[in-house]
Design an enzyme around this catalytic site. Structure first.
Site, PDB file in Angstrom:
ATOM      1  N   ARG A   1      59.497  34.480  49.268  1.00  0.00           N
ATOM      2  CA  ARG A   1      60.773  33.814  49.530  1.00  0.00           C
ATOM      3  C   ARG A   1      61.924  34.603  48.914  1.00  0.00           C
ATOM      4  NH1 ARG A   1      62.500  28.299  50.558  1.00  0.00           N
ATOM      5  NH2 ARG A   1      64.751  28.435  50.729  1.00  0.00           N
TER       6      ARG A   1
ATOM      7  N   ALA B   1      66.288  22.924  56.297  1.00  0.00           N
ATOM      8  CA  ALA B   1      66.623  23.288  54.928  1.00  0.00           C
ATOM      9  C   ALA B   1      65.700  22.576  53.949  1.00  0.00           C
ATOM     10  CB  ALA B   1      68.075  22.921  54.624  1.00  0.00           C
ATOM     11  N   ASP B   2      65.115  23.352  53.037  1.00  0.00           N
ATOM     12  CA  ASP B   2      64.380  22.689  51.961  1.00  0.00           C
ATOM     13  C   ASP B   2      65.315  22.587  50.757  1.00  0.00           C
ATOM     14  OD1 ASP B   2      62.310  25.592  51.063  1.00  0.00           O
ATOM     15  OD2 ASP B   2      64.448  25.219  50.821  1.00  0.00           O
ATOM     16  N   SER B   3      64.778  22.162  49.617  1.00  0.00           N
ATOM     17  CA  SER B   3      65.678  21.910  48.489  1.00  0.00           C
ATOM     18  C   SER B   3      66.320  23.196  47.986  1.00  0.00           C
ATOM     19  CB  SER B   3      64.944  21.204  47.355  1.00  0.00           C
ATOM     20  OG  SER B   3      63.735  21.860  47.085  1.00  0.00           O
TER      21      SER B   3
ATOM     22  N   ASP C   1      67.112  25.801  49.836  1.00  0.00           N
ATOM     23  CA  ASP C   1      68.184  26.082  50.801  1.00  0.00           C
ATOM     24  C   ASP C   1      69.402  25.228  50.501  1.00  0.00           C
ATOM     25  OD1 ASP C   1      65.743  26.320  53.369  1.00  0.00           O
ATOM     26  OD2 ASP C   1      67.000  27.978  52.636  1.00  0.00           O
TER      27      ASP C   1
END
Lengths: 305, 136
Positions: free
Chosen positions: A144, B90-92, B94
């Protein structure tokens, strides 16, 4: 409609005695059959199906669908008396927004004190389960990349100690990896607390590794390379030693952090290892226990697999 | 856009922009013996309910742009004021990056209790407008 789940057995009874933490995960790329996805879809409540359909794009829809299917089928496995239909489970959110099971009260039915938490990234969806103690998990892809500079991000959101630690790492790739690990640990803690992110801002606590002498014998199931501890900079009186962590590398490309509350009923000094079992699953198709294989590498925390 | 404040939205006691909160002035129209009457009553606004103006279109556009960039969305994927970050994928991490991007773009600081109330583009834009107006 009763649904047979391969390998279902009374986990609930076992877990209650042994105080284990279970981690289940799905790799979305392994789930392709349209008929299977349809089966999963039939498990969802109308509201969940609506939420899935609102997601933008097929990949996101699939991810959302698998997440709900994983939660429902996983929890349905933990029954002491009878098989539970994953479709009949109801969920609600606590006052802070943390999802929990809403057990249907029936005569003679004692709801198991199950706690769960889910996390997903595009290539993995995971669900952690415990008995009696709260749990929070977070998974992230090892690769990531964040858009911001790692140190700029850490300065804004992490504690001073953590910023210092990250700044001291000269290799940018290792720095980035340590950042991601720290992020997942902090997320797992906040999710375990279940009070929402505003209740305990990331800056107000520090997570760090305390090296321990390697006491474990080769082949021992207990990893003791380092203990993960947490300090609260805001309020030292907060009992941050109530929580224990595990940091893992799972299925090659993912960091997974698990945070559970320590079970007070177990006396004794020091930290009992987190008894962890990790299983890869394709609900209705197969479950594989991957603990002790190279699909699960313990990176931190005191863990017994 | 009505937003339920609850305990998670931090409200600044002094608001420089009167239009961003309900003033407690309510217009009640009723029929009284065949005649339309208008009555004004000054009533304290319930502490938990605040009405905020819709965010400025240019703020919404800017937020959409930042969201697109953060999530690397293809140009054919629609992003509007109503878009929920989570629905866009979107995750956290993001979401936190988006908030950081908004802070940099608009020169504001978004505290965690404010950040936790943002779930759509409109939410973010309204908060930005509010914080910007308080800064001014």
């Amino acid at each position: 409609m009763k649904i047979q789940i391969n390998g279902a057995f009374p986990y609930g009874l076992q877990m209650q005695n042994l105080r284990e933490t279970h981690l289940w995960y799905i790799l979305p790329d392994e789930v392709k059959r349209v008929a299977l996805l349809k089966q999963y879809s039939e498990l969802l409540s109308p509201c969940e199906r609506e939420n899935v359909n609102r997601m933008g794009g097929d990949q996101l829809k699939k991810r959302a669908l698998l997440a709900r299917a994983l939660v429902r089928t996983t929890i349905a496995r933990y029954q002491t008396n009878c098989e539970m239909n994953p479709r009949s489970l109801k969920f609600r959110k606590n006052i802070y927004g943390k999802p929990e099971v809403e057990w249907q009260t029936e005569d003679n039915f004692i709801p198991p004190p199950l706690h769960f938490n889910i996390s997903h990234t595009s290539s993995m969806i995971a669900c952690g389960v415990t008995v009696n103690v709260p749990i929070g998990i977070d998974v992230e892809e090892k690769q990531r990349r964040i858009k911001n500079n790692v140190i700029a991000f850490a300065r804004r959101y992490f504690s001073p100690y953590e910023v210092e630690l990250l700044t001291a790492i000269s290799d940018p790739e290792i720095q980035r990896q340590e950042f991601i690990k720290l992020w997942t640990l902090k997320e797992a803690y906040v999710k375990a607390l279940g009070k929402g992110f505003s209740a305990v801002p990331f800056k107000t606590f520090t997570i760090r590794f305390r090296p321990k002498a390697l006491r474990s014998l080769p082949g021992s199931p207990v990893s003791e390379a380092s203990e993960i501890i947490i300090d609260s900079s805001d309020d030292p009186s907060i009992l941050t030693n109530n929580w224990q962590f595990a940091l893992l590398e799972v299925a090659g490309g993912h960091y997974a952090s698990i945070c559970t509350e320590k079970d007070k009923s177990i006396g004794g000094e020091g930290t009992m290892p987190m008894k962890l079992t990790v299983r890869k699953t394709i609900p209705f198709v197969e479950d594989v226990c991957v603990s002790g294989t190279d699909a699960v590498v313990a990176l931190g925390g005191i863990i017994e697999q | 856009m009505a937003s339920i404040a609850g305990s998670s939205l931090s409200m600044q006691p002094r608001s420089t922009l009167a239009t961003t909160r309900a003033s407690g002035l309510r217009l009640i129209s009723f029929m009284n013996q065949g005649r339309n009457s208008l009555s004004f009553s000054l009533r304290p606004t319930p502490a938990r309910l605040r009405i905020s103006c819709a965010a400025k279109p240019e703020t919404v556009d800017k937020v959409c742009e930042i969201v697109r960039k953060q999530l690397a969305l293809p140009s054919d994927k629609p992003v509007t004021g109503e878009s929920k970050f989570s629905d866009l994928g979107a995750d956290s991490l993001d979401t936190v990056e988006i908030v950081m991007g908004l802070e940099e773009e608009f020169g504001i600081t978004v505290e965690e209790d404010n950040a936790s109330t943002i779930s759509t583009v409109d939410d973010a834009a309204a908060l930005i407008d509010k914080l910007c107006s308080e800064k001014a």
